[in-house]
Design an enzyme around this catalytic site. Structure first.
Site, PDB file in Angstrom:
ATOM      1  N   SER A 108      -4.804  11.227   6.647  1.00 52.21           N
ATOM      2  CA  SER A 108      -6.206  10.868   6.357  1.00 52.21           C
ATOM      3  C   SER A 108      -6.577   9.628   7.157  1.00 52.21           C
ATOM      4  O   SER A 108      -7.311   9.710   8.127  1.00 52.21           O
ATOM      5  CB  SER A 108      -6.410  10.657   4.857  1.00 52.21           C
ATOM      6  OG  SER A 108      -6.330  11.898   4.198  1.00 52.21           O
ATOM      7  N   SER A 117       2.783  10.399   7.877  1.00 52.50           N
ATOM      8  CA  SER A 117       1.677  11.345   8.000  1.00 52.50           C
ATOM      9  C   SER A 117       1.584  11.953   9.400  1.00 52.50           C
ATOM     10  O   SER A 117       0.751  12.830   9.629  1.00 52.50           O
ATOM     11  CB  SER A 117       0.354  10.653   7.652  1.00 52.50           C
ATOM     12  OG  SER A 117       0.167   9.504   8.454  1.00 52.50           O
ATOM     13  N   CYS A 173      -8.566  -3.767   3.037  1.00 51.90           N
ATOM     14  CA  CYS A 173      -8.762  -3.383   4.437  1.00 51.90           C
ATOM     15  C   CYS A 173      -9.636  -2.140   4.534  1.00 51.90           C
ATOM     16  O   CYS A 173      -9.385  -1.143   3.862  1.00 51.90           O
ATOM     17  CB  CYS A 173      -7.386  -3.126   5.046  1.00 51.90           C
ATOM     18  SG  CYS A 173      -7.440  -2.210   6.577  1.00 51.90           S
ATOM     19  N   VAL A 178      -8.873   7.353   2.234  1.00 44.81           N
ATOM     20  CA  VAL A 178      -8.851   7.575   0.786  1.00 44.81           C
ATOM     21  C   VAL A 178      -7.846   8.665   0.399  1.00 44.81           C
ATOM     22  O   VAL A 178      -7.416   8.734  -0.742  1.00 44.81           O
ATOM     23  CB  VAL A 178     -10.245   7.874   0.173  1.00 44.81           C
ATOM     24  CG1 VAL A 178     -11.267   6.824   0.594  1.00 44.81           C
ATOM     25  CG2 VAL A 178     -10.729   9.259   0.507  1.00 44.81           C
ATOM     26  N   GLY A 179      -7.446   9.516   1.371  1.00 52.36           N
ATOM     27  CA  GLY A 179      -6.456  10.555   1.068  1.00 52.36           C
ATOM     28  C   GLY A 179      -5.131   9.958   0.619  1.00 52.36           C
ATOM     29  O   GLY A 179      -4.591  10.307  -0.426  1.00 52.36           O
ATOM     30  N   ASN A 466       2.730   3.012  -1.981  1.00 51.35           N
ATOM     31  CA  ASN A 466       1.807   2.908  -0.847  1.00 51.35           C
ATOM     32  C   ASN A 466       2.286   1.887   0.191  1.00 51.35           C
ATOM     33  O   ASN A 466       1.739   1.818   1.287  1.00 51.35           O
ATOM     34  CB  ASN A 466       0.403   2.523  -1.323  1.00 51.35           C
ATOM     35  CG  ASN A 466      -0.497   3.740  -1.492  1.00 51.35           C
ATOM     36  OD1 ASN A 466      -0.147   4.848  -1.082  1.00 51.35           O
ATOM     37  ND2 ASN A 466      -1.656   3.535  -2.093  1.00 51.35           N
ATOM     38  N   TYR A 467       3.300   1.074  -0.180  1.00 53.86           N
ATOM     39  CA  TYR A 467       3.940   0.206   0.813  1.00 53.86           C
ATOM     40  C   TYR A 467       5.257   0.875   1.177  1.00 53.86           C
ATOM     41  O   TYR A 467       6.339   0.353   0.944  1.00 53.86           O
ATOM     42  CB  TYR A 467       4.180  -1.200   0.258  1.00 53.86           C
ATOM     43  CG  TYR A 467       2.925  -2.008  -0.032  1.00 53.86           C
ATOM     44  CD1 TYR A 467       1.668  -1.588   0.404  1.00 53.86           C
ATOM     45  CD2 TYR A 467       2.999  -3.214  -0.733  1.00 53.86           C
ATOM     46  CE1 TYR A 467       0.531  -2.341   0.140  1.00 53.86           C
ATOM     47  CE2 TYR A 467       1.857  -3.970  -0.997  1.00 53.86           C
ATOM     48  CZ  TYR A 467       0.630  -3.522  -0.558  1.00 53.86           C
ATOM     49  OH  TYR A 467      -0.494  -4.276  -0.824  1.00 53.86           O
TER      50      TYR A 467
END
Ligand SMILES: Cc1cc2nc3c(=O)[nH]c(=O)nc-3n(C[C@H](O)[C@H](O)[C@H](O)COP(=O)(O)OP(=O)(O)OC[C@H]3O[C@@H](n4cnc5c(N)ncnc54)[C@H](O)[C@@H]3O)c2cc1C
Ligand SMILES: *[C@@H]1O[C@H](CO)[C@@H](O)[C@H](O)[C@H]1NC(C)=O
Ligand SMILES: *[C@@H]1O[C@H](CO)[C@@H](O)[C@H](O)[C@H]1NC(C)=O
Ligand SMILES: *[C@@H]1O[C@H](CO)[C@@H](O)[C@H](O)[C@H]1NC(C)=O
Ligand SMILES: *[C@@H]1O[C@H](CO)[C@@H](O)[C@H](O)[C@H]1NC(C)=O
Ligand SMILES: *[C@@H]1O[C@H](CO)[C@@H](O)[C@H](O)[C@H]1NC(C)=O
Ligand SMILES: *[C@@H]1O[C@H](CO)[C@@H](O)[C@H](O)[C@H]1NC(C)=O
Ligand SMILES: *[C@@H]1O[C@H](CO)[C@@H](O)[C@H](O)[C@H]1NC(C)=O
Length: 527
Positions: A108, A117, A173, A178-179, A466-467
């Site tokens: 995303s 990703s 940031c 948003v995905g 997410n990190y």
């Protein structure tokens, strides 16, 4: 003899290369035909299909890569990139990749810290969602649908277009997608007041392993639970989220106050730990610690937003954190949307449209995270500062919790780091150029992480998904080492990990949607 045998060898090699070219060409054609068969759209899928032969393949591939460590000639490249213009293009990509044995990496915003990703060790395609980024804001009901390819900056912009009194608690940031962001948590300046982005999702559209489009009702509460905090890439492809907007006052007040060591940074950081999570929840103060490039002086930047005017803020600061010595001249009143521009360090004279830019400076970096439950002593902080002298660009961000974060139960969503956590640490080391010192920097951050062991959360030593940090362990070769998966699984999700494995086993038993740290189905655990 010699020359004729080498001629034969050349002919043989020539034929071989022709055959393999024909083979790869025909796989190509079949795959492409399959895509055409399964997509129904006014825009043909050929407009969304890139193989390495297309001249813009590289530009598309590189477009949103943030971490230059994964943009080298030796980084594995996708067989194809698909940039869907329509949900049916995504369905076709899933169905045809399964038929042709390609793994899918979904992208995303491309901000994954470990490049998951857009990099894989097995033949793969990228489905890049950036064309699917519409935002539909419903001001009356204070909700919005946002497609997963939107950046958070674009989302904030579209909300502000409709109302300056609505906002959303997500990242600082503006280029994050948003995905990825919403499916792994998502925190920022509104988190103490309203929780994580993932706490404010009320519906979602996802494509499952069979290419079906499901919403909250048809996917069921287990899967809907899993995709709000565990990262969605192991479960399907998120098409869009429906979210609950939150109220934002006409005026917010912001400040960035710098304190160097000479100005007492150590003591202030120490004292901050006693108030950061206990402050009135309309007030958020995080700390950004860095060194001045020239003389390596430690600088602690206190970055804050208050949901109200400056007078009230000064009163609150006088009551709860007088040591910082905040003055009226340090504070700026602005609208909520302007604060996004302020904290993203974007130019403030170019209008809100700067939030629509999807690019930001790319660097080579490595990041790790921790959660802190007991204040860290000044002596230990000084040990961090010493380590900061040994590398070029070290950074640490301390993000406070408390407020709404401590009211939500650990099991409400997969994100478990709630009550009892004063703040989260992000350690980062980076370089703007490839200077051959990447390994040195990675060793440096590992040493810092090891130094911090006694002072941060334990059993497990928690981390923020997410990190992303592959040092914590990985799924290898399609197999999952149970003890290793339990290690990283519990760091990210604590006891929610077991429920995530159950959900995964139910919705994707053959592990089609997979990456190095996706939730494994039970069948793949090595005995
Ligand atoms: C500069 C920068 C600033 C950041 N600031 C913050 C911050 O303030 N707060 C915070 O909480 N986090 C922050 N992050 C971390 C960020 O939340 C994660 O990196 C997040 O996963 C990025 O999402 P993305 O869509 O941009 O990334 P991508 O690399 O596109 O995706 C990340 C992961 O999600 C998967 N994924 C992406 N899209 C989909 C989809 N549609 N369906 C299923 N799976 C999908 C990917 O396959 C990958 O596994 C920041 C990161 C960077 C690089
Ligand atoms: C595409 O559809 C056509 C017509 O239905 C069929 O003959 C063909 O085999 C299909 N090709 C692929 C690759 O699915
Ligand atoms: C996308 O496809 C659907 C059918 O799946 C169709 O109804 C819709 O009009 C398409 N959108 C565009 C922009 O072509
Ligand atoms: C990429 O090349 C293929 C084959 O030539 C073509 O069909 C497709 O339209 C090209 N992709 C784009 C986005 O132009
Ligand atoms: C708001 O929600 C109500 C109840 O769900 C619904 O009836 C109404 O149509 C919605 N309003 C808008 C503008 O969508
Ligand atoms: C504070 O320090 C940062 C570096 O962390 C710098 O970019 C910024 O300009 C400084 N702000 C002020 C007000 O001095
Ligand atoms: C280091 O540099 C910064 C800015 O360049 C300056 O403010 C500070 O006083 C310097 N510190 C020392 C110890 O020289
Ligand atoms: C699984 O991982 C653990 C911890 O890393 C290791 O000790 C063990 O040998 C591994 N088992 C297998 C079967 O690879």
């Amino acid at each position: 003899m010699g020359s004729s045998s080498s001629w034969i060898t050349s002919l043989f090699l020539f034929l071989l290369s022709t055959i393999s070219w024909v083979t790869s060409f025909s796989i190509d054609e079949n795959f492409f035909q399959c895509l055409q068969n399964y997509s129904q759209n006014s825009i043909p899928i050929s407009h969304a299909f890139y193989s390495p032969q297309n001249s813009s393949y590289s530009a598309i591939l590189q477009s949103s890569i943030q971490n230059l460590r994964f943009l080298s000639s030796t980084t594995p490249k996708p067989q194809f990139i698909i940039t869907p213009f329509n949900e049916s293009h995504v369905q076709a990509a899933v169905i045809c990749s399964r038929q042709h044995g390609f793994q899918i990496r979904v992208r995303s915003g491309g901000h994954d810290y470990e490049g998951l990703s857009y990099v894989s060790d097995v033949p793969f395609i990228i489905v890049d969602m950036f064309n699917l980024r519409s935002v539909d804001v419903n001001v009356d009901n204070q909700t919005a649908w946002v497609q997963s390819g939107a950046t958070i900056g674009e989302f904030y912009y579209r909300i502000a277009e409709k109302s300056r009194n609505l906002g959303f608690p997500a990242s600082v940031c503006h280029t994050v997608g948003v995905g990825g962001l919403f499916s792994g948590g998502g925190h920022g300046f509104l988190t103490r007041k309203y929780g994580l982005a993932s706490d404010n999702i009320i519906d979602a559209r996802i494509i499952d392993v069979n290419g079906r489009i499901l919403n909250r009702e048809s996917m069921g509460e287990d899967l809907f639970w899993a995709i709000r905090g565990a990262g969605a890439a192991g479960f399907g492809i998120i098409l869009s989220w429906k979210i609950k907007l939150v109220p934002v006052p006409d005026i917010v007040t912001v400040f960035n106050v710098n304190k160097t060591i000479e100005e007492g940074a150590s003591k202030l950081v120490y004292q901050w730990q006693y108030i950061a999570d206990k402050l009135y929840e309309d007030l958020f103060i995080r700390i950004f610690i860095s060194t001045d490039n020239a003389n390596r002086t430690i600088n602690a930047e206190f970055q804050s937003m208050y949901l109200g005017g400056v007078d009230k803020l000064l009163q609150l600061m006088e009551q709860s954190f007088p040591e910082l010595g905040l003055q009226q001249k340090d504070c700026i009143q602005m609208s909520g949307i302007e604060s996004v521009i302020y904290f993203s360090h974007l130019p403030n004279d170019e209008g809100l449209e700067v939030l629509l830019q999807r690019n930001q400076p790319k660097t080579f970096y490595k990041i790790k995270s921790d959660y802190v439950k007991e204040p860290i002593s000044e002596i230990v902080l000084e040990g961090i500062w010493e380590r900061f002298q040994k590398v070029d660009i070290p950074v640490m961000t301390l993000t406070p919790f408390g407020g709404k974060m401590k009211e939500i139960s650990e099991h409400e969503t997969p994100y478990p780091h709630r009550v009892g956590n004063i703040y989260e640490i992000q350690y980062k080391v980076f370089s703007r150029t490839e200077d051959g010192a990447t390994e040195k920097r990675i060793n440096w951050i590992k040493e810092l992480y090891s130094y911090m062991t006694p002072y941060v959360s334990k059993s497990p030593r928690a981390a923020y998904v997410n990190y992303r940090d592959l040092d914590l362990g990985t799924n290898k070769n399609g197999h999952t080492n149970h003890s290793e998966a339990e290690v990283w699984g519990h760091k990210y999700f604590k006891s929610n990990f077991e429920r995530l494995v159950q959900v995964k086993t139910k919705v994707d038993p053959t592990n089609f949607f997979t990456h190095e740290q996706s939730i494994p189905p039970l069948s793949l655990f090595e005995k």
